[in-house]
Design a protein around this motif. Structure first.
Motif, PDB file in Angstrom:
ATOM      1  N   VAL A 230       0.643  -1.199  -0.076  1.00 36.47           N
ATOM      2  CA  VAL A 230      -0.160   0.143   0.093  1.00 36.47           C
ATOM      3  C   VAL A 230       0.909   1.396   0.075  1.00 36.47           C
ATOM      4  CG1 VAL A 230      -2.137  -1.141   1.080  1.00 36.47           C
ATOM      5  CG2 VAL A 230      -0.172   0.033   2.706  1.00 36.47           C
ATOM      6  N   ASN A 231       2.113   1.151   0.171  1.00 38.60           N
ATOM      7  CA  ASN A 231       3.000   2.241   0.238  1.00 38.60           C
ATOM      8  C   ASN A 231       3.486   2.633  -0.995  1.00 38.60           C
ATOM      9  OD1 ASN A 231       2.336   2.940   3.163  1.00 38.60           O
ATOM     10  ND2 ASN A 231       3.656   1.138   3.815  1.00 38.60           N
ATOM     11  N   LYS A 232       3.908   1.602  -2.024  1.00 36.28           N
ATOM     12  CA  LYS A 232       4.504   1.712  -2.934  1.00 36.28           C
ATOM     13  C   LYS A 232       3.608   1.619  -4.247  1.00 36.28           C
ATOM     14  CE  LYS A 232       8.577  -0.420  -0.726  1.00 36.28           C
ATOM     15  NZ  LYS A 232       9.468  -1.510  -0.823  1.00 36.28           N
ATOM     16  N   SER A 233       2.423   1.871  -4.277  1.00 39.60           N
ATOM     17  CA  SER A 233       1.579   1.922  -5.303  1.00 39.60           C
ATOM     18  C   SER A 233       0.748   3.010  -5.501  1.00 39.60           C
ATOM     19  CB  SER A 233       0.577   0.476  -5.276  1.00 39.60           C
ATOM     20  OG  SER A 233      -0.259   0.477  -6.497  1.00 39.60           O
ATOM     21  N   ASN A 238      -3.066   2.058 -12.425  1.00 37.77           N
ATOM     22  CA  ASN A 238      -2.097   1.350 -12.618  1.00 37.77           C
ATOM     23  C   ASN A 238      -1.232   0.771 -11.643  1.00 37.77           C
ATOM     24  OD1 ASN A 238      -0.281   0.101 -14.264  1.00 37.77           O
ATOM     25  ND2 ASN A 238       1.081   1.802 -14.726  1.00 37.77           N
ATOM     26  N   PRO A 239      -2.018  -0.195 -10.806  1.00 40.46           N
ATOM     27  CA  PRO A 239      -1.452  -0.686  -9.476  1.00 40.46           C
ATOM     28  C   PRO A 239      -0.233  -1.357  -9.643  1.00 40.46           C
ATOM     29  CG  PRO A 239      -3.154  -1.966  -9.977  1.00 40.46           C
ATOM     30  CD  PRO A 239      -3.199  -0.900 -11.128  1.00 40.46           C
ATOM     31  N   VAL A 240       0.642  -1.212  -8.689  1.00 41.24           N
ATOM     32  CA  VAL A 240       2.041  -1.837  -8.672  1.00 41.24           C
ATOM     33  C   VAL A 240       1.454  -3.280  -7.505  1.00 41.24           C
ATOM     34  CG1 VAL A 240       4.338  -1.921  -7.749  1.00 41.24           C
ATOM     35  CG2 VAL A 240       3.213   0.057  -8.837  1.00 41.24           C
ATOM     36  N   TRP A 241       1.390  -4.206  -8.451  1.00 39.48           N
ATOM     37  CA  TRP A 241       1.021  -5.684  -7.305  1.00 39.48           C
ATOM     38  C   TRP A 241       1.758  -6.856  -8.068  1.00 39.48           C
ATOM     39  CZ3 TRP A 241      -5.192  -5.526  -7.948  1.00 39.48           C
ATOM     40  CH2 TRP A 241      -5.334  -5.782  -9.251  1.00 39.48           C
ATOM     41  N   ASN A 242       1.795  -7.753  -7.319  1.00 37.23           N
ATOM     42  CA  ASN A 242       2.416  -9.009  -7.847  1.00 37.23           C
ATOM     43  C   ASN A 242       1.239 -10.221  -8.029  1.00 37.23           C
ATOM     44  OD1 ASN A 242       5.111  -7.937  -7.719  1.00 37.23           O
ATOM     45  ND2 ASN A 242       5.137  -8.457  -5.409  1.00 37.23           N
ATOM     46  N   ASP A 243       1.304 -10.874  -9.067  1.00 34.32           N
ATOM     47  CA  ASP A 243       0.355 -12.095  -9.390  1.00 34.32           C
ATOM     48  C   ASP A 243       0.957 -13.233  -8.678  1.00 34.32           C
ATOM     49  OD1 ASP A 243      -1.679 -13.523 -10.232  1.00 34.32           O
ATOM     50  OD2 ASP A 243      -1.154 -13.325 -12.141  1.00 34.32           O
ATOM     51  N   VAL A 244      -0.038 -13.463  -7.449  1.00 33.57           N
ATOM     52  CA  VAL A 244       0.483 -14.683  -6.700  1.00 33.57           C
ATOM     53  C   VAL A 244       0.111 -16.025  -7.107  1.00 33.57           C
ATOM     54  CG1 VAL A 244       0.313 -15.538  -4.119  1.00 33.57           C
ATOM     55  CG2 VAL A 244       0.466 -12.943  -4.798  1.00 33.57           C
ATOM     56  N   ILE A 245      -1.268 -15.886  -7.355  1.00 32.01           N
ATOM     57  CA  ILE A 245      -1.758 -17.314  -7.971  1.00 32.01           C
ATOM     58  C   ILE A 245      -2.839 -16.859  -9.023  1.00 32.01           C
ATOM     59  CG2 ILE A 245      -1.412 -18.730  -5.848  1.00 32.01           C
ATOM     60  CD1 ILE A 245      -4.361 -18.443  -5.227  1.00 32.01           C
ATOM     61  N   GLU A 246      -3.251 -17.859  -9.729  1.00 26.54           N
ATOM     62  CA  GLU A 246      -4.253 -17.829 -10.729  1.00 26.54           C
ATOM     63  C   GLU A 246      -5.088 -19.076 -10.652  1.00 26.54           C
ATOM     64  OE1 GLU A 246      -4.766 -17.608 -15.635  1.00 26.54           O
ATOM     65  OE2 GLU A 246      -3.522 -15.957 -14.721  1.00 26.54           O
ATOM     66  N   GLU A 247      -6.210 -19.153 -10.769  1.00 29.06           N
ATOM     67  CA  GLU A 247      -7.060 -20.339 -10.615  1.00 29.06           C
ATOM     68  C   GLU A 247      -8.133 -20.399 -11.538  1.00 29.06           C
ATOM     69  OE1 GLU A 247      -6.443 -23.198  -8.844  1.00 29.06           O
ATOM     70  OE2 GLU A 247      -4.897 -22.630  -7.684  1.00 29.06           O
TER      71      GLU A 247
END
Length: 433
Positions: A230-233, A238-247
């Motif tokens: 939340v401090n780096k987006s 255009n969010p700075v996020w990492n894709d952790v899982i996809e189902e």
């Protein structure tokens, strides 16, 4: 406690966000394990609705009503330190036509009830809710209003607030309850996908899940879990996020939880395209290589049996809810499936150890609105809490009898704490007093 205010904060040049900083004073805790639950009586969003927050001392059997509100309480969370409860209240539209929900908090002793923010009623075209692979995660959906929810950080400073606009845009904002500052964190616009805050990994990183809307047909879009700092987006669009899982969530139940130390993420899936296949994997909390720790194929005699949900109890053990039989309800009939609670080693060694065979005729879930450890497990780590629902009648709406109960992680019969048929009861979490 100093004097606090329960009215909706007004918007002004000095308060452009329409928020109110929290007033918090510490409360001395004790050693008795107390289970906090919601008791709602009357129909939601009507003048007869009354919400109660109640705590139950498992050592003495004493029951204390923390607050009674003239509003329906939709979800609640106990703070990480066990001293506060934050919750959403749903007002009667006839009395308050301008707000969807109120974000409120109260100290565990019933003092300091205050309103921090009121979700404004916005132009909205109902287009259905989410596909809800994460069934029971506290998404509020009601006709004419957008879904709203909140998730409180473990350092008790920040709250993620989310709402769905026009059935096409998910808005997630970050509220600093110390200052009242409110800023947009995520503006996710997809006509067939919704973004929902799931839980905090730590005090700066939170999980966001995206999944298909129910009205967008079949097959649904894949369900994605992202981790956002939340401090780096800084750019909501255009969010700075990492894709952790996809189902692929078609005919699949999905449950996730993190280990109490925040190092591992556990993902449980039950694929039901044929004989159900239940799989539980472990991976680093920020994503990475997966290790399968459990896999079970349903039998030909019981093809719909599966692991419905999981919760991490310690860094080395998982609590599993296993269903034997069909998850579907026939109107006017009890649930035919049976449920078991079991413990599983998180390293995949050994078989599940059954803790309890739950009462037949009811449905159960470990997916509380806020999947924090203390929402399920007592502060001393010895007890769990759950809510069960038993169908009573069908018609325009399903009428259920709900029961809050707790049990020992060593095994044995669970103990019923509260039951409601004219209204509902639901687990909030644990504290010690």
């Amino acid at each position: 406690m100093p004097v606090t205010q329960t009215s909706c904060p007004g918007i002004s040049p000095t308060n452009p966000f329409g928020t109110r900083p929290a007033v918090m004073r510490p409360l001395a805790l004790g050693s008795h394990q107390n289970l906090v639950y919601i008791y709602n009586e009357g129909q939601s969003q009507t003048s007869t609705a009354h919400g109660h927050l109640v705590r139950y001392d498992v050592a003495t059997g004493q029951r204390v009503t923390i607050i009674t509100s003239g509003l329906h309480i939709s979800e609640a969370q106990v703070s990480a330190d066990g001293q506060w409860i934050m919750f959403l209240s749903l007002p009667d539209p006839q009395r308050d036509p301008n707000h969807v929900a109120l974000l409120q908090m109260v100290r565990m002793d019933g003092q300091g009830l205050q309103t921090l923010y009121c979700f404004p009623k916005l132009p909205y075209t109902p287009k259905g809710g989410a596909f809800s692979a994460f069934e029971g995660r506290g998404i509020i959906s009601y006709t004419g209003y957008p879904p709203v929810r909140f998730t409180w950080s473990p350092d008790e400073r920040h709250v993620l607030l989310s709402t769905d606009l026009q059935g096409t845009t998910s808005l997630v904002t970050l509220l600093d309850i110390r200052t009242g500052n409110l800023r947009q964190l995520l503006l996710y616009t997809q006509s067939c996908s919704i973004a929902i805050p799931l839980s905090w990994l730590n005090s700066s990183q939170a999980y966001i899940v995206t999944e298909s809307r129910a009205t967008c047909g079949s097959p649904p879009l894949p369900m994605n879990l992202y981790l956002i700092d939340v401090n780096k987006s800084p750019n909501p669009a255009n969010p700075v996020w990492n894709d952790v899982i996809e189902e692929n969530v078609r005919y699949t139940d999905v449950a996730v939880d993190t280990s109490p130390d925040g190092s591992r993420l556990f993902v449980s899936t039950c694929e039901q395209t044929g004989p159900a296949i239940s799989t539980i994997v472990s991976e680093p909390a920020a994503g990475g290589s997966q290790t399968t720790i459990y896999r079970q194929l349903a039998s030909a005699q019981n093809p719909e049996s599966c692991v419905e949900s999981i919760r991490a109890v310690t860094t080395r053990t998982l609590l599993m809810l296993m269903r034997n039989g069909s998850p579907y309800l026939q109107c006017g009939a009890p649930y035919q499936a049976t449920f078991q609670l079991a413990m599983l080693s998180s390293d995949g060694r050994g078989r599940p150890r059954v803790l309890a065979n739950l009462e037949q005729g009811s449905s159960y879930s470990l997916d509380q609105a806020v999947p924090a450890l203390w929402s399920l497990i007592s502060r001393d780590g010895h007890l769990y809490a759950m809510t069960g629902a038993k169908p009573l009648a069908c018609g325009n709406a399903l009428i259920e009898e709900t029961t809050v109960f707790y049990g020992s992680l060593s095994g044995g019969e669970p103990v019923a704490v509260a039951t409601a048929s004219n209204g509902t009861v639901d687990v909030v979490g644990w504290t010690a007093l």
